[in-house]
Structures are given as structure tokens and as C-alpha cells.
Design a protein around this motif. Structure first.
Motif, PDB file in Angstrom:
ATOM      1  N   SER A 119       0.834  -1.199   0.000  1.00  0.00           N
ATOM      2  CA  SER A 119       0.000   0.000   0.000  1.00  0.00           C
ATOM      3  C   SER A 119       0.870   1.250   0.000  1.00  0.00           C
ATOM      4  O   SER A 119       1.941   1.280   0.606  1.00  0.00           O
ATOM      5  CB  SER A 119      -0.900   0.026   1.239  1.00  0.00           C
ATOM      6  N   LEU A 120       0.381   2.275  -0.684  1.00  0.00           N
ATOM      7  CA  LEU A 120       1.034   3.583  -0.704  1.00  0.00           C
ATOM      8  C   LEU A 120       0.092   4.583  -0.048  1.00  0.00           C
ATOM      9  O   LEU A 120      -1.093   4.648  -0.391  1.00  0.00           O
ATOM     10  CB  LEU A 120       1.337   4.003  -2.142  1.00  0.00           C
ATOM     11  N   ALA A 121       0.594   5.344   0.911  1.00  0.00           N
ATOM     12  CA  ALA A 121      -0.241   6.295   1.632  1.00  0.00           C
ATOM     13  C   ALA A 121       0.491   7.622   1.800  1.00  0.00           C
ATOM     14  O   ALA A 121       1.712   7.700   1.668  1.00  0.00           O
ATOM     15  CB  ALA A 121      -0.604   5.735   3.011  1.00  0.00           C
ATOM     16  N   GLY A 122      -0.275   8.650   2.092  1.00  0.00           N
ATOM     17  CA  GLY A 122       0.282   9.958   2.395  1.00  0.00           C
ATOM     18  C   GLY A 122      -0.264  10.449   3.716  1.00  0.00           C
ATOM     19  O   GLY A 122      -1.286   9.970   4.209  1.00  0.00           O
ATOM     20  N   SER A 123       0.423  11.406   4.310  1.00  0.00           N
ATOM     21  CA  SER A 123      -0.020  11.967   5.581  1.00  0.00           C
ATOM     22  C   SER A 123       0.400  13.427   5.656  1.00  0.00           C
ATOM     23  O   SER A 123       1.506  13.787   5.238  1.00  0.00           O
ATOM     24  CB  SER A 123       0.579  11.172   6.748  1.00  0.00           C
ATOM     25  N   LEU A 124      -0.491  14.261   6.192  1.00  0.00           N
ATOM     26  CA  LEU A 124      -0.251  15.697   6.301  1.00  0.00           C
ATOM     27  C   LEU A 124      -0.254  16.119   7.765  1.00  0.00           C
ATOM     28  O   LEU A 124      -1.263  15.947   8.459  1.00  0.00           O
ATOM     29  CB  LEU A 124      -1.333  16.472   5.544  1.00  0.00           C
ATOM     30  N   ILE A 125       0.831  16.638   8.243  1.00  0.00           N
ATOM     31  CA  ILE A 125       1.015  17.113   9.619  1.00  0.00           C
ATOM     32  C   ILE A 125       0.121  16.328  10.598  1.00  0.00           C
ATOM     33  O   ILE A 125       0.175  15.110  10.629  1.00  0.00           O
ATOM     34  CB  ILE A 125       0.847  18.649   9.732  1.00  0.00           C
ATOM     35  N   GLY A 126      -0.708  17.010  11.398  1.00  0.00           N
ATOM     36  CA  GLY A 126      -1.590  16.334  12.335  1.00  0.00           C
ATOM     37  C   GLY A 126      -2.576  17.332  12.899  1.00  0.00           C
ATOM     38  O   GLY A 126      -2.360  18.556  12.840  1.00  0.00           O
ATOM     39  N   GLY A 127      -3.684  16.837  13.454  1.00  0.00           N
ATOM     40  CA  GLY A 127      -4.661  17.721  14.075  1.00  0.00           C
ATOM     41  C   GLY A 127      -4.157  18.245  15.407  1.00  0.00           C
ATOM     42  O   GLY A 127      -3.109  17.825  15.915  1.00  0.00           O
ATOM     43  N   ILE A 128      -4.916  19.152  16.005  1.00  0.00           N
ATOM     44  CA  ILE A 128      -4.471  19.789  17.242  1.00  0.00           C
ATOM     45  C   ILE A 128      -4.438  18.791  18.394  1.00  0.00           C
ATOM     46  O   ILE A 128      -3.477  18.755  19.182  1.00  0.00           O
ATOM     47  CB  ILE A 128      -5.375  20.983  17.582  1.00  0.00           C
ATOM     48  N   LYS A 129      -5.452  17.960  18.521  1.00  0.00           N
ATOM     49  CA  LYS A 129      -5.455  16.951  19.587  1.00  0.00           C
ATOM     50  C   LYS A 129      -4.265  16.015  19.432  1.00  0.00           C
ATOM     51  O   LYS A 129      -3.583  15.682  20.407  1.00  0.00           O
ATOM     52  CB  LYS A 129      -6.754  16.147  19.571  1.00  0.00           C
ATOM     53  N   GLU A 130      -4.012  15.586  18.197  1.00  0.00           N
ATOM     54  CA  GLU A 130      -2.898  14.673  17.958  1.00  0.00           C
ATOM     55  C   GLU A 130      -1.551  15.365  18.207  1.00  0.00           C
ATOM     56  O   GLU A 130      -0.583  14.729  18.647  1.00  0.00           O
ATOM     57  CB  GLU A 130      -2.962  14.121  16.540  1.00  0.00           C
TER      58      GLU A 130
END
Length: 354
Positions: free
Chosen positions: A295-306
Motif C-alpha cells: 500500500s502507498l499512503a500519504g499523511s499531512l502534519i496532524g490535528g491539534i489533539k494529535e
């Protein structure tokens, strides 16, 4: 401040000093500007430290297009609360806090309801974005005004200057590692050993994973091992790559320059996560995904809680960024050194020098 004068303060804009880019091809220079008047849910913050991110360079030089000038970069901010609006409930004057890549979102969409504000179509970035009728200006300055819902608390046991890069570099790598539940017993590869990569090594190791660094530079082997990596693979060496084919559960790719993706090094059902954005789009080798059910995935920074979860995790495991602290008048030199990968591993500006 005495309560009697807070309403008057809340109606006032404030003058602050910082550094700004005025065109894509000119250096950043000292800049005096007005911060907006605080609203009832706003927190005013005296900035102590501001990290330098490669995104700052991309934006200041309009390499991603759409930069509005003058541009005050900076989204790795640590400071102390100097004023709170009368509806603020989370913070008080004197609290040590952080601000990352976002300062606003719609609060109503599906992403916001899941604490994933970074995926909100109306998210407001800390600089070069629109909010309250003006272009947002970031952390290369002495002072900032932010809604309390986009402010996080800095743990008391961590050095403040080395905490600043956690607000972008830290959360950018923590979010995918936490989301896909990296844990003990897994083999994790980290591609690149820069500002993001060195944080990924520390965090993945703290999660219990066996960590391998993939780097084009043989001179980074010793540094990678000191950071906690079990091994290092020189990605220019085809034999070295072949020796670890099919070995990794997860590979996290932090590189923002053009390069080949290391799909062959994943196990069956392995996951390849991209967090860097090269100028040239990737070529997707579909066969290398299909013949391994990868699998190929992407991720963008994170939310405030995280982001707060990440800071608490780093507090528990004593994780900070390796930094070089600089004065404001060194920013342009720092930019050139970042482009040459000549920093271990993040520049942080002492905001008292603005």
C-alpha cells in the motif's frame, strides 16, 4: 494585567517586529507590522523560539506558487501567553504554549469533527493564508495572536528551543506512525535523515520498532545509529538495497527531493508512507505494489489533539529535536544551509533577536 483594562487591550492591534520576504528572489529582512486585535477566544503569545522548516523556504521563494508578500514565515512556535480573551478557558497568562502549522478551520466539517483539522477544506495556515480579512503572518516575529483551539501546551520537562520543531517536524512523522499503529516487533524504514527523518527515527524507536535509515550519504551512518537506528542502508548501493528487499513492515519517506520510492524493500502487505512533496510528481510503479499487495499512503502534519498527544509522548520519552540555535540575522544563511543539508537537524531562531 488588571481585569479592568483587559477590554481595552482586546480592542487594540499591536505592533511587532519580525523578518519577512518581500519578493521571491530577495532575502528576508527586518519587518515591523501590526498583529490583529485579540478576539474573546484568542490567546496572545510572546514568542520565544521559532523553528525554520523547509516549507518556509518554499513559501518565501514562491516555489509552491501563491505566496502573498510581504510573507512572514514560521510555523514551529514556542512562547508564553501574555494575554487571554475573556472567553478563553484552556490557558492563562504565563503558560508555556506552542503553535504549529494551523491557526484556524471551519469547526463544522467531517474532518474537524474527527480532530483532523489539517484536512479541513477551510483550514487556515499559520502564514500565507487568509483569516479575519488579512494575510496570516507566522512565527518569525516577537508576538502572535491565535485562537485558543489552535494552541497546544508545551511539557515542562522539555527544553523550549528544542521543542519548537516538534510543532511541524515532530507531528508530521508522529501522525502516520501513530495512525498506522507502529509498534514493537515491526521493522520500520526511514528514508532521509534531515529535520523530519531524525525525528522519525526517535519516535519510531520509542514506539518499540526496529528502525533502519535509508540515506544517500555514507557520512550519516554514525549519526543515524546515535539517534537510535539499528542499521543504515545507503540507498545508492543497489546491492545494499537488494539485501533488504522484502524486509520492512512500514517505510516512512521524508524526502522532498526527486527520488525513487523503495517499494521493493516492503514485505507482503507492507505500507509505504509519503510525507515529503518533491517538485516533480512521483511515477507510480503499479506492478511493484500489486505483486506484494503493498500500500502507498500519504499523511499531512496532524490535528491539534494529535499534536498535543505527540508532545505528551515526547515528554514521556524525553524526545526533542536536535537543533542549532541562531539569531534572526542568520535566517538567510540558514536557508542556504538547509538547501545544502548542512544542519543537524533543525535551525531554531531565538525570537529575542528579532
Amino acid at each position: 494585567q488588571p481585569p479592568a483594562i483587559l477590554p481595552a487591550i482586546s480592542k487594540m492591534t499591536s505592533t511587532t517586529q519580525g523578518y519577512a520576504a518581500h519578493a521571491k528572489d530577495t532575502p528576508l529582512v527586518p519587518f515591523t507590522f501590526e498583529r490583529r486585535a485579540p478576539l474573546p477566544t484568542d490567546v496572545s503569545i510572546d514568542i520565544l523560539f521559532s523553528g525554520i522548516c523547509h516549507s518556509d523556504i518554499h513559501t518565501a521563494r514562491s516555489e509552491w506558487a501563491g505566496t502573498t508578500y510581504p510573507c512572514v514565515p514560521g510555523h514551529e512556535i514556542v512562547g508564553r501567553v501574555s494575554h487571554v480573551g475573556d472567553k478563553v478557558t484552556k490557558y492563562k497568562v504565563g503558560d508555556t504554549v506552542g503553535v504549529g502549522c494551523m491557526v484556524g478551520s471551519c469547526h463544522a466539517c467531517d474532518a474537524c469533527s474527527k480532530d483532523l483539522e489539517q484536512y479541513c477544506s477551510k483550514s487556515v495556515f499559520t502564514y500565507n493564508s487568509q483569516q479575519h480579512g488579512e494575510n496570516t503572518k507566522g512565527g518569525y516575529s516577537k508576538h502572535i495572536v491565535v485562537d485558543e483551539s489552535f494552541v497546544v501546551r508545551i511539557p515542562s520537562n522539555l527544553p523550549l528551543d528544542a521543542c519548537a520543531p516538534l510543532l511541524c517536524a515532530g507531528i508530521t512523522v508522529y501522525s502516520p506512525l501513530a495512525h498506522w499503529k507502529v509498534s514493537a516487533g515491526q521493522r520500520v524504514g526511514i528514508v532521509g535523515l534531515g529535520g523530519l527523518g531524525h525525528m522519525a527515527v526517535k519516535i519510531a524507536k520509542a514506539m518499540g520498532a526496529e528502525v533502519t535509515v535509508f540515506s544517500t550519504s555514507a557520512n550519516k551512518v554514525e549519526s543515524a545509529l546515535k539517534l537510535g537506528a539499528t542499521s543504515v542502508v545507503i540507498s545508492k548501493d543497489k546491492n545494499a538495497l537488494a539485501a533488504v528487499a522484502g524486509k520492512f513492515d512500514v517505510i516512512l519517506d521524508t524526502v522532498s527531493q526527486d527520488h525513487d520510492l523503495l517499494f521493493d524493500q516492503l514485505k507482503i502487505d507492507g505500507l509505504y508512507i509519503v510525507v515529503g512533496i518533491p517538485e516533480t510528481p512521483y511515477t507510480l510503479p503499479a506492478g511493484r505494489l500489486i505483486f506484494g499487495r503493498r500500500s502507498l499512503a500519504g499523511s499531512l502534519i496532524g490535528g491539534i489533539k494529535e499534536t498535543q498527544d505527540m508532545l505528551d509522548f515526547c515528554s514521556k520519552h524525553n524526545i526533542i529535536s536536535d537543533i542549532e540555535l541562531v539569531k534572526a540575522d542568520y535566517i538567510n544563511t540558514a536557508y542556504e544551509r538547509v538547501l545544502k543539508s548542512d544542519v543537524k537537524y533543525r535551525f531554531v531562531i531565538d525570537a529575542s533577536t528579532f
